[in-house]
Design a protein around this motif. Structure first.
Motif, PDB file in Angstrom:
ATOM      1  N   ASP A 141      44.994 -27.172  51.637  1.00 28.28           N
ATOM      2  CA  ASP A 141      44.210 -26.259  50.289  1.00 28.28           C
ATOM      3  C   ASP A 141      42.683 -26.442  50.299  1.00 28.28           C
TER       4      ASP A 141
ATOM      5  N   ASN B 203      46.777 -31.810  39.347  1.00 30.93           N
ATOM      6  CA  ASN B 203      47.157 -31.161  40.404  1.00 30.93           C
ATOM      7  C   ASN B 203      48.227 -31.762  41.216  1.00 30.93           C
TER       8      ASN B 203
ATOM      9  N   LYS C  31      52.992 -28.358  40.042  1.00 27.72           N
ATOM     10  CA  LYS C  31      51.914 -28.748  41.393  1.00 27.72           C
ATOM     11  C   LYS C  31      52.388 -29.867  42.124  1.00 27.72           C
TER      12      LYS C  31
ATOM     13  N   ASN D 293      51.936 -30.776  45.747  1.00 28.14           N
ATOM     14  CA  ASN D 293      50.577 -31.469  46.612  1.00 28.14           C
ATOM     15  C   ASN D 293      50.588 -32.824  46.742  1.00 28.14           C
TER      16      ASN D 293
END
Length: 695
Positions: A440, A510, A515, A518
């Protein structure tokens, strides 16, 4: 004839939630604490124990050809450790405290000396004597009364982190005839030298949920309940301020905190609330003169800021800013001295120690010149002193304990970790930092160490380590044990993936809740980048993680098994959906803000999409060594046991799959100083054997 791996029986259990059905063929492996503790095993318990023992026997047989190597690795690792050793003394309330180790003994010895280091030595505890007759032993929470007469301490002999508090008269050596059971092990004396505050755990979930007050001489079973934490997502604890003026009760969850305080001179009085909890606001408090200093994320200070308030006006509207929020710097902690404020913070992943005079005449940072290192303040219990004690180490540099004079700026190295054996020279090793591009666009840092004479190319064996949960940062620390890999040509890498706080609070945010993936993709992207820049290849790349890092291993090998030749998953949290749905299991309710509550469909669906146990499929997996402890209270043994059984059922390869259950210990493994090295020796032998390294 090929050796046959154990095969667990399958008893389908249908688990339904949100109109979604999961079939768990190995649900039967779950035992209660009562079943495990019973003298006469019931049929289910026998079946579980037989299966775990069969897996241990299988692992023994598969690894039998490495036994000699394991023994030499153990002796090599043990040989680097200074057996006859003692800590740097620290002074508290008129006594110097010292921890010692004696040659050939597994456990510490605690002593003290009155006023001067050349004074006669008093024995507090010899854990080697206390551990006799126990396969596991842990002493915790040593807490001396203000008059130096009594010491309260906690003992765990099961490895479930449930401690019994005892009290010893240091003048007579007598252990008082009182036992305070089912505690965290820690306690706090009031200033009257007879009132002891302690924290008790819930019998089933092991959540620390109650604070009690016990007065010496009374019956501990009749101790007064002072505070009960009713919210099942919170835990509670009690301690005394460094100023010694206040007893403080804290309550905390993943996202929220709350404190109560009481003058330590009046333990019979009522606790006052400091600032009532507001969901999403975290704070911690330290006392100095007539004020409290508050580290908080209030008002969108995601990386935290430092505030101050008078001790008679403690609610949020009275807080005044001392250090404002900084977008690029995470405020981690403070140490308060009479003339100095010491701030521990993190910028761009690196530890920083900032020293400020209270009168504002001077402030400066301690200088550190390594590319990747670990530095932190240590035991600073004295208030009226110019000396700051801190520790420093790096992946290639042994740990040093340093006294720093905050006035003259002179450094005194009190102790540098000795690496025995005559072969270690820190100049032979290199450490560096590398950044991997994530899918990302984020850049994921990695800390790397290797011997300078190691050839770095596609044939280099590399061990990639990760954790990535709870905002816990795996700092680049020195390890004598790790030298056994480095000296055999391995590169060792720590991936500072999201879910930790290496790059600040947002790095953690995050990598949690919705999330969370990730964390896993960051680790995969680190692996891919290491291969791309020719540090290794998939034929020589290994991965390791424990607990929540074991979850990372499980998720990663479901998503990208082709990247790794071998994986070590230690006490892995892999049955995420079922565990987070079961509020009777220790830790579950307190972790809804970390993983999400799967009773809500959005979180259920998301967690199920990565939960390692629920996503095992018919594909090839890397060679694997999975470890667990039968008495583990944090990740129950049945999670890795079920996972291995399901992997055996579905995997489409002939790679190794080994399960090692320590039937005597829990989450932290063996308790002895050297006994734990035997577990590491087996793990290293597993990796080295896959590389064809036999000595």
């Amino acid at each position: 004839m090929a050796l046959k791996a154990p095969s667990a029986k399958r008893i389908p259990e249908i688990l339904e939630m949100h109109n979604d059905k999961r079939v768990d063929d190995y649900f039967w492996m779950r035992l209660s604490d009562e079943q495990k503790a019973a003298e006469n095993l019931d049929e289910q318990t026998k079946d579980v124990v037989d299966y775990l023992n069969a897996e241990n026997d299988y692992t023994d047989t598969v690894m039998a050809h490495t036994k000699g190597f394991q023994k030499s690795l153990f002796e090599e690792m043990k040989g680097r450790i200074k057996e006859q050793d003692e800590s740097v003394p620290y002074k508290y309330n008129g006594y110097w405290y010292i921890t010692k180790y004696e040659e050939g003994k597994d456990y510490p010895i605690y002593t003290r000396k009155k006023e001067a280091l050349d004074a006669p030595e008093e024995l507090l505890f010899d854990c080697n004597e206390m551990a006799k007759g126990h396969s596991y032993f842990k002493l915790s929470g040593i807490n001396i009364s203000p008059d130096n007469k009594y010491v309260a301490y906690g003992v765990d002999t099961v490895s479930r982190r449930i401690y019994t508090i005892r009290i010893k008269n240091l003048e007579t050596g007598e252990i008082l005839p009182y036992e305070i059971v089912n505690t965290t092990g820690g306690s706090t004396w009031a200033n009257d030298n007879k009132t002891l505050f302690f924290t008790r755990k819930d019998d089933q979930t092991l959540r620390s949920d109650r604070i009690y007050k016990y007065v010496l001489g009374g019956d501990p079973t009749l101790a007064d309940l002072i505070y009960k934490e009713e919210d099942e997502t919170f835990y509670t604890f009690v301690y005394k301020s460094k100023s010694r003026k206040y007893i403080i009760i804290g309550s905390a969850s993943t996202l929220t905190s709350e404190y109560r305080f009481l003058n330590a001179d009046t333990p019979e009085a009522e606790f006052q609330i400091f600032q009532p909890r507001i969901r999403g606001i975290e704070y911690s408090i330290a006392h100095f003169e007539d004020s409290f200093y508050v580290i908080t994320n209030a008002d969108d200070a995601s990386n935290f800021k430092l505030m101050k308030t008078h001790e008679t006006a403690t609610t949020k509207e009275n807080w005044k800013t001392v250090l404002p929020h900084r977008t690029e710097t995470l405020l981690e902690d403070i140490d308060i001295f009479k003339n100095f404020l010491v701030v521990s913070e993190r910028t761009n992943g690196l530890n920083m120690i900032w020293i400020k005079r209270w009168d504002g005449t001077e402030d400066y940072y301690l200088p550190f010149d390594n590319e990747t290192y670990t530095a932190y303040t240590t035991t600073n219990v004295e208030f009226d002193t110019e000396i700051l004690r801190f520790a420093y180490n790096a992946l290639s540099t042994p740990s040093s304990l340093i006294d720093f004079n905050m006035v003259s700026k002179e450094k005194t190295v009190l102790k540098e970790q000795e690496v025995l054996g005559g072969k270690f020279d820190k100049n032979n090793y290199a450490s560096e930092r590398l950044w991997a591009p994530a899918a990302d666009g984020a850049e994921v840092p990695m800390s790397i160490v290797y011997r300078k004479d190691t050839e770095i190319n596609e044939n280099t064996p590399l061990l990639l380590y990760g954790y990535g949960s709870y905002g816990s940062t795996i700092d680049p620390y020195f390890s004598t044990v790790r030298l056994s890999l480095l000296d055999r040509g391995f590169v060792y890498v720590i991936a500072h993936i999201r879910g930790g706080e290496y790059l600040g609070r947002q790095w953690y945010e995050n990598g949690k809740l919705l999330k969370k993936k990730n964390t896993f993709t960051d680790f995969i992207d680190c692996a891919k980048h290491l291969i791309k820049v020719n540090y290794t290849s998939a034929n020589h790349l290994y991965a390791m993680g424990g607990s929540a890092g074991g979850l990372l291993m499980g998720a990663v090998i479901n998503m990208a098994p082709e990247l790794f030749k071998g994986v070590i998953a230690a006490v892995p949290f892999v049955d995420v959906v079922s565990t987070m749905l079961d509020e009777t299991i220790p830790l579950t309710t307190g972790e809804f803000d970390e993983w999400g509550n799967p009773k809500e469909e959005e979180y259920y669906t998301y967690i199920k999409s990565y939960s390692p146990y629920d996503n095992v499929e018919a594909q090839s997996y890397p060679n694997m060594l999975v470890t667990t402890g039968y008495h583990d209270s944090q990740v129950q043994y049945w999670e890795p046991a079920k996972w291995v059984a399901k992997l055996r059922e579905l995997k489409q390869d002939t790679h190794l799959l080994l399960l090692r259950t320590n039937m005597k210990t829990g989450h932290g493994g063996a308790s002895g100083r050297f006994e734990s090295l035997k577990e590491v020796a087996e793990e290293y032998a597993f990796l080295l054997d896959l590389e064809g390294i036999e000595q």
